[in-house]
Design a protein around this motif. Structure first.
Motif, PDB file in Angstrom:
ATOM      1  N   ALA A   4       0.836  -1.210   0.000  1.00  0.00           N
ATOM      2  CA  ALA A   4       0.000   0.000   0.000  1.00  0.00           C
ATOM      3  C   ALA A   4       0.867   1.255   0.000  1.00  0.00           C
ATOM      4  N   ILE A   5       1.999   1.213   0.712  1.00  0.00           N
ATOM      5  CA  ILE A   5       2.864   2.388   0.773  1.00  0.00           C
ATOM      6  C   ILE A   5       3.438   2.709  -0.603  1.00  0.00           C
ATOM      7  N   THR A   6       3.616   1.689  -1.441  1.00  0.00           N
ATOM      8  CA  THR A   6       4.117   1.926  -2.802  1.00  0.00           C
ATOM      9  C   THR A   6       3.127   2.771  -3.586  1.00  0.00           C
ATOM     10  N   HIS A   7       1.860   2.360  -3.537  1.00  0.00           N
ATOM     11  CA  HIS A   7       0.830   3.101  -4.279  1.00  0.00           C
ATOM     12  C   HIS A   7       0.655   4.503  -3.707  1.00  0.00           C
ATOM     13  N   GLY A  37      -2.407  10.446  -3.012  1.00  0.00           N
ATOM     14  CA  GLY A  37      -1.962   9.151  -2.497  1.00  0.00           C
ATOM     15  C   GLY A  37      -3.128   8.242  -2.156  1.00  0.00           C
ATOM     16  N   ILE A  38      -4.176   8.803  -1.578  1.00  0.00           N
ATOM     17  CA  ILE A  38      -5.365   8.005  -1.264  1.00  0.00           C
ATOM     18  C   ILE A  38      -6.031   7.520  -2.547  1.00  0.00           C
ATOM     19  N   PRO A  43      -8.224   1.222  -5.634  1.00  0.00           N
ATOM     20  CA  PRO A  43      -8.514  -0.156  -6.075  1.00  0.00           C
ATOM     21  C   PRO A  43      -8.313  -1.217  -4.995  1.00  0.00           C
ATOM     22  N   ASP A  44      -7.584  -0.917  -3.929  1.00  0.00           N
ATOM     23  CA  ASP A  44      -7.400  -1.875  -2.839  1.00  0.00           C
ATOM     24  C   ASP A  44      -8.501  -1.786  -1.803  1.00  0.00           C
ATOM     25  N   ALA A  45      -9.556  -1.045  -2.099  1.00  0.00           N
ATOM     26  CA  ALA A  45     -10.639  -0.867  -1.126  1.00  0.00           C
ATOM     27  C   ALA A  45     -11.354  -2.178  -0.822  1.00  0.00           C
ATOM     28  N   GLY A  70      -1.724   4.345 -12.080  1.00  0.00           N
ATOM     29  CA  GLY A  70      -1.045   3.134 -12.516  1.00  0.00           C
ATOM     30  C   GLY A  70      -1.074   2.004 -11.499  1.00  0.00           C
ATOM     31  N   HIS A  71      -2.159   1.871 -10.748  1.00  0.00           N
ATOM     32  CA  HIS A  71      -2.237   0.872  -9.686  1.00  0.00           C
ATOM     33  C   HIS A  71      -2.031  -0.541 -10.227  1.00  0.00           C
TER      34      HIS A  71
END
Length: 269
Positions: A4-7, A37-38, A43-45, A70-71
């Motif tokens: 998550a920190i990468t995204h 950043g959020i 997409p990881d929601a 670019g997730h």
């Protein structure tokens, strides 16, 4: 999938650079960076959503996830959640922060620019008052004789900008004509051509004389409609270029970069 920190770090850094250099008058650069950043983590929601998890996971696994900075590209590029990629993303965020802070130091925040404009205007009024009160008209004009052509630096820069904008439009049209003669790299040529045309048009319309002529001869409704059509067309062309990131290759990264530049140029317009 990437951490998550990468995204978050990549999305925050990219948003910070966009706001700093393309939206310098925006008053909330830090808040927008956090929101960027959020946005990159949306997409990881499906990991935390109590409902609609399957629908959110479908979005996460589709090409549409690339719209969130670019997730999908990072997930495919880094399937093992490596700390190295996360470290590079955080390093990019720190570098972007330094660049943004340096740019603000040299160019000022919106409030600082407002005070500088007011100070320059007051200084200009004072100097004109002194010139007409105790000096001569020749002193006010900087010693130049009326009617004599002076190719000073601002005039030269303006001429270069106008010629460069016109050449960019011509080059973009040429690339689009080339599309009908080649069957390879169609997306790349179409994106580059549109990017050149868009930057050329933006450069031309940023010139005060061109903008004044357009304002005098073209109605505001037509200008607004044309601007809306160009923005929508640029975004529609950028979408398939973003989607190519689902297969990480050199060409897909180039396509996505051109798509991002198209959207940013549309924002400037």
């Amino acid at each position: 999938m990437s951490l998550a920190i990468t995204h978050f770090a990549f999305g925050a850094a990219a948003t910070m650079l966009v706001v700093t250099f393309l939206l310098p008058r925006f008053g909330y650069p830090r808040a927008s960076s956090v929101l960027g950043g959020i946005w990159a983590m949306v997409p990881d929601a499906h990991h935390v959503s109590p409902s609609f998890a399957e629908s959110l996971r479908a979005v996460h696994d589709s090409v549409y996830a690339n719209l969130f900075w670019g997730h999908r590209f990072f997930d495919v590029l880094d399937p093992a959640d490596s700390n190295e990629v996360a470290l590079l993303s955080v390093a990019f965020f720190l570098a972007a922060t330094v660049v943004a802070e340096t740019a603000e130091y040299y160019f000022g925040t919106p409030v600082q620019r407002t005070f500088r404009r007011e100070a320059r205007a007051q200084s200009r009024v004072s100097s004109l008052g002194g010139a007409f009160g105790g000096g001569t008209l020749g002193d006010t004009l900087g010693g130049r004789e009326p009617g004599r052509l002076s190719l000073d630096r601002p005039s030269l820069v303006r001429a270069v900008r106008i010629v460069g904008g016109a050449l960019a439009v011509v080059g973009g049209v040429g690339l689009h004509v080339l599309l009908f003669r080649t069957g390879s790299h169609v997306g790349l040529l179409a994106g580059l051509g549109a990017l050149l045309e868009l930057f050329g048009v933006v450069t031309l319309f940023e010139d005060a004389a061109v903008a004044a002529w357009v304002s005098a001869h073209v109605s505001s409704a037509i200008r607004a409609g044309a601007r809306a059509i160009v923005v929508v067309a640029a975004c529609l062309l950028a979408l398939p270029l973003f989607f190519t990131l689902s297969t990480p290759t050199t060409l897909s990264v180039a396509n996505a970069a051109i798509g991002a530049l198209l959207v940013l140029a549309a924002i400037r317009l």
